[in-house]
Write an enzyme that holds these catalytic residues in place. Structure first.
Site, PDB file in Angstrom:
ATOM      1  CD  GLU A 156      59.759  18.304  25.037  1.00  0.00           C
ATOM      2  OE1 GLU A 156      59.767  17.349  25.863  1.00  0.00           O
ATOM      3  OE2 GLU A 156      58.721  18.874  24.654  1.00  0.00           O
ATOM      4  CG  ASP A 197      59.026  21.413  22.686  1.00  0.00           C
ATOM      5  OD1 ASP A 197      59.309  20.240  22.459  1.00  0.00           O
ATOM      6  OD2 ASP A 197      58.719  21.833  23.826  1.00  0.00           O
ATOM      7  CD  GLU A 226      54.970  22.204  21.678  1.00  0.00           C
ATOM      8  OE1 GLU A 226      54.757  21.177  22.347  1.00  0.00           O
ATOM      9  OE2 GLU A 226      54.938  23.358  22.165  1.00  0.00           O
TER      10      GLU A 226
END
Length: 279
Positions: free
Chosen positions: A103, A105, A107
């Site tokens: 993953e 990210d 955010e």
């Protein structure tokens, strides 16, 4: 003298132009599946805008129909105005939900009115995460759209804000790195009260709901899983930060970094991750 066009003819012509512009920029439903309350509209320039809604009943998101193995991914976002504490708005790639997933990210952790929104960048490789760099955004991300970019190639992962490189996660041959699992692109808006703001101390104030985050100008210049890479992919496939970009990384770290996992000895009691001691 030229013939004058009737109001009806002008209206039809205007609608045809708008339809053509909209069709050229209709990325949401062509490229993504949606979940929760997702609305689509067009702004004055003809760009499609995807709006995610968060209320007490549910969040929202969209995820790409394609999966990718390396690429450059970019989108413009306008975040929640005012008190956004407890909310999390995301733009990220993931290979799925398995214990060994990969993953990448970006955010955005909402905050109380007047406090900076925190951008959390993170990388997971073979289920190993905990590699966060967090930055206070140096502008109001709700006042206008700003561009957020992830470049993922076999050498490094680069995070950019409005064209400025703020982080580079390097690959080392003996350490986990996202290199074999295709990933889908996601955008989500959800309740992160247990985690997002001051480590969960400030929850969402639901009197301000529904909360809305807007996305536009999505682009993916990427290798599709099982397919060929697009023409010109060398531009990002071999990309590494140059001297000026390492300068913007140092600028972001010096002025806006809130958290660096490589400085968290309380968290890593058995020693910092191996990459932290390498240049």
């Amino acid at each position: 003298m030229a013939a004058r066009r009737s109001p009806l003819a002008l209206l039809v012509a205007s609608l045809a132009v708008l339809a053509a512009v909209a069709s050229a920029d209709s990325w949401l439903y062509e490229k993504f599946n949606t979940d929760g309350t997702v609305r689509a509209d067009y702004d004055a320039s003809g760009q499609q805008v995807a709006m995610l809604n968060l209320d007490r009943s549910s969040g929202a998101g969209f995820n790409s129909k394609e999966q990718y193995l390396y690429g450059e991914f970019s989108i413009q976002m306008k975040l929640i105005p005012g008190n956004s504490a407890g909310t999390v708005s995301c733009f990220y790639l993931t290979s799925g939900d398995s214990d060994d997933h990969d993953e990448i990210d970006m955010e955005f952790m909402g905050n109380s009115t007047g406090q900076p929104v925190v951008l959390n960048t993170n990388v997971w490789a073979s289920g190993d995460g905990k590699k966060e760099h967090q930055f206070d955004l140096w502008f109001d991300p709700a006042a206008d759209y700003h561009t957020y970019t992830i470049i993922w190639n076999p050498t490094n992962i680069i995070f950019k804000v409005d064209g400025n490189v703020i982080r580079c996660f390097k690959r080392y041959a003996d350490l986990p790195y996202p290199s074999s699992r295709p990933m889908a692109l996601h955008a989500t808006l959800w309740d992160g009260s247990y985690w997002a703001t001051e480590k969960g101390k400030v929850p969402i104030d639901w009197s301000g709901a529904p909360f809305v985050v807007s996305y536009r100008s999505y682009s993916a210049d990427a290798c599709v899983s099982g397919g060929a890479c697009p023409a010109g992919s060398d531009r990002w496939m071999n990309k590494q930060p140059d001297a000026a970009e390492w300068g913007t990384i140092k600028w972001a770290e010096s002025n806006y970094m809130r958290y660096n996992y490589c400085e968290d000895g309380w968290r890593f009691t058995q020693g910092l991750p191996a990459e932290c001691s390498r240049s």
